[in-house]
Design an enzyme around this catalytic site. Structure first.
Site, mmCIF file in Angstrom:
data_model
loop_
_atom_site.group_PDB
_atom_site.id
_atom_site.type_symbol
_atom_site.label_atom_id
_atom_site.label_comp_id
_atom_site.label_asym_id
_atom_site.label_seq_id
_atom_site.Cartn_x
_atom_site.Cartn_y
_atom_site.Cartn_z
ATOM 1 N N ASP A 234 -5.185 4.013 5.642
ATOM 2 C CA ASP A 234 -3.955 3.229 5.786
ATOM 3 C C ASP A 234 -3.567 2.990 7.240
ATOM 4 O OD1 ASP A 234 -3.296 2.469 3.240
ATOM 5 O OD2 ASP A 234 -2.063 4.238 2.808
ATOM 6 N N LYS A 237 -1.389 0.144 8.427
ATOM 7 C CA LYS A 237 0.075 0.068 8.220
ATOM 8 C C LYS A 237 0.827 0.106 9.547
ATOM 9 C CE LYS A 237 0.557 1.698 3.492
ATOM 10 N NZ LYS A 237 0.966 2.804 2.610
ATOM 11 N N HIS A 262 -2.531 -4.818 5.202
ATOM 12 C CA HIS A 262 -2.857 -3.591 5.948
ATOM 13 C C HIS A 262 -4.338 -3.192 5.895
ATOM 14 C CE1 HIS A 262 -2.141 -1.298 2.146
ATOM 15 N NE2 HIS A 262 -2.964 -0.424 2.690
ATOM 16 N N HIS A 286 -10.075 -0.402 0.098
ATOM 17 C CA HIS A 286 -9.540 0.665 -0.769
ATOM 18 C C HIS A 286 -8.500 0.169 -1.770
ATOM 19 C CE1 HIS A 286 -6.403 0.862 2.433
ATOM 20 N NE2 HIS A 286 -5.623 1.422 1.512
ATOM 21 N N HIS A 287 -8.103 -1.125 -1.673
ATOM 22 C CA HIS A 287 -7.196 -1.681 -2.689
ATOM 23 C C HIS A 287 -7.872 -2.722 -3.585
ATOM 24 C CE1 HIS A 287 -3.476 0.347 -1.642
ATOM 25 N NE2 HIS A 287 -3.701 0.106 -0.363
ATOM 26 N N ASP A 315 -6.404 7.925 -3.638
ATOM 27 C CA ASP A 315 -5.143 7.353 -3.149
ATOM 28 C C ASP A 315 -4.162 7.206 -4.317
ATOM 29 O OD1 ASP A 315 -3.507 6.238 -1.211
ATOM 30 O OD2 ASP A 315 -4.279 4.200 -1.480
HETATM 31 FE FE LIG Z 1 -3.430 1.437 1.435
#
Ligand SMILES: [Fe+2]
Length: 359
Positions: A234, A237, A262, A286-287, A315
């Site tokens: 992350d 971010k 992000h 990762h999303h 996550d």
């Molecule tokens: Fe994330």
């Protein structure tokens, strides 16, 4: 006849020196301590034409020797791995080529008890592992020192010094690498602490990820990339406004699109570091969701990089098991049930199934 013997000895010495040079190159080519130690044992066996090799390491107080590696033994051969109250063998460091036998370093009572259960120890001789006049341990082979020439014994002791330097290098590298990981963790935690609900998120995600990586028996280099990607997933971010990141209500469509940037921001930040190229796929994807409905690229199934699929599960599991503004933390069982419901939709179903066994 005499000159023939001398010529043969000279050839053997040249071969030994060549082997020593090869060994030195080989053991300095690796920075993984276990790999270095194994290499030292196998190359020593070849160089000294020995079928048994032991590598013993001194503790910091230099009073305990521990058998770290062995070659030519089975576990049952070695019922005792640690020897206490070790006598100093510093005198071997002063006179180059001085080898040592186990009865010289063991305390009297230990010598007597080991003689009956590990008699092979006393049919071996040892070179000190030495760096700049300081002893780190012993490297031993089976045989009698008098069967070797003085030059061969000197070469054997040089091997001890080379081995010690390689081990020290590997140890220093591991310490440096640990410091780097802690720094990366501190950086990631500082970024995620802007979001009031994610305290300790980085560390927990890393732990879940490592559990999955161990079960999958991934190669060492992939585990390292995964570990770093989990820590830094992350990091992007940092480019998201506090007003969005800390908003407790539902995000507007525009805010949501900014938030969804992000992973790409993270990939861009890491893209300028050459050493991070294998880490980026985990951060950037990762999303992504298994059915192709995730972001930023809408990748589907196994087109999503494995490290990203692993991080996605870790996550989500951490998000479910920690308090959020809109709900209380779920227990592990309830959180896993939700992961299972989304297996094949959001998450890789195979990874979800093995994740449960690791909880
Ligand atoms: Fe994330």
């Amino acid at each position: 006849m005499g000159s023939l013997v001398i010529a043969m000895n000279a050839k053997e010495i040249v071969d030994s020196l060549r082997n020593l040079h090869d060994l030195s190159k080989a053991i300095n080519s690796s920075l993984r301590i276990e790999e270095v130690m194994e290499m030292i044992c196998s190359k020593t066996a070849r160089l000294m034409k020995a079928d048994k090799v032991l590598l013993l390491v001194l503790d910091e107080k230099k009073s305990t020797l521990t058998i770290h590696n062995k070659l030519g033994f089975i576990d049952d051969d070695i019922p005792v791995k640690q020897f206490h109250n070790i006598q100093s063998f510093d005198h071997c460091l002063v006179h180059k080529g001085t080898v040592i036998t186990m009865d010289e370093v063991l305390a009297e009572d230990q010598y007597q008890s080991l003689l009956s259960i590990m008699p092979f120890l006393f049919d071996m001789f040892f070179a000190p592992l030495e760096i700049q006049g300081e002893a780190y341990g012993l490297l031993g082979v089976n045989g009698e020192p008098h069967e070797f020439s003085h030059v061969e014994l000197e070469i054997f002791c040089s091997l001890g010094s080379q081995a010690a330097i390689a081990m020290e290098n590997a140890n220093l590298y591991q310490k440096l690498h640990k410091t780097f990981l802690h720094t990366a963790e501190a950086l990631a935690e500082a970024i995620s602490s802007r979001d009031p609900y994610t305290g300790g998120h980085t560390q927990r995600v890393s732990q879940y990820v490592m559990k999955l990586a161990t079960t999958l028996e991934l190669p060492e280099d992939q585990i390292e990339s995964l570990r770093l990607a989990a820590i830094l997933h992350d990091i992007g971010k940092i480019g998201i406004d506090d007003a969005i990141l800390r908003k407790s209500g539902t995000l507007t469509e525009e805010e949501l699109q900014k938030m969804k940037a992000h992973p790409d921001i993270g990939a861009k930040i890491l893209g300028i570091v050459d050493e991070m190229q294998d880490v980026i796929p985990g951060v950037q994807h990762h999303h992504e969701w298994f059915d192709g409905s995730g972001y930023p690229s809408g990748l589907r199934g196994e087109n999503i990089p494995l490290i990203a699929r692993i991080i996605a599960i870790a996550d989500a599991f951490d998000a479910l098991t920690t308090d959020r503004p809109y709900r209380k933390a779920l227990d592990n069982k309830a959180a896993f049930e939700l992961l299972k419901d989304d297996a094949g939709k959001h998450f890789d179903p195979y990874l979800v199934s093995i994740f449960k066994s690791k909880l």
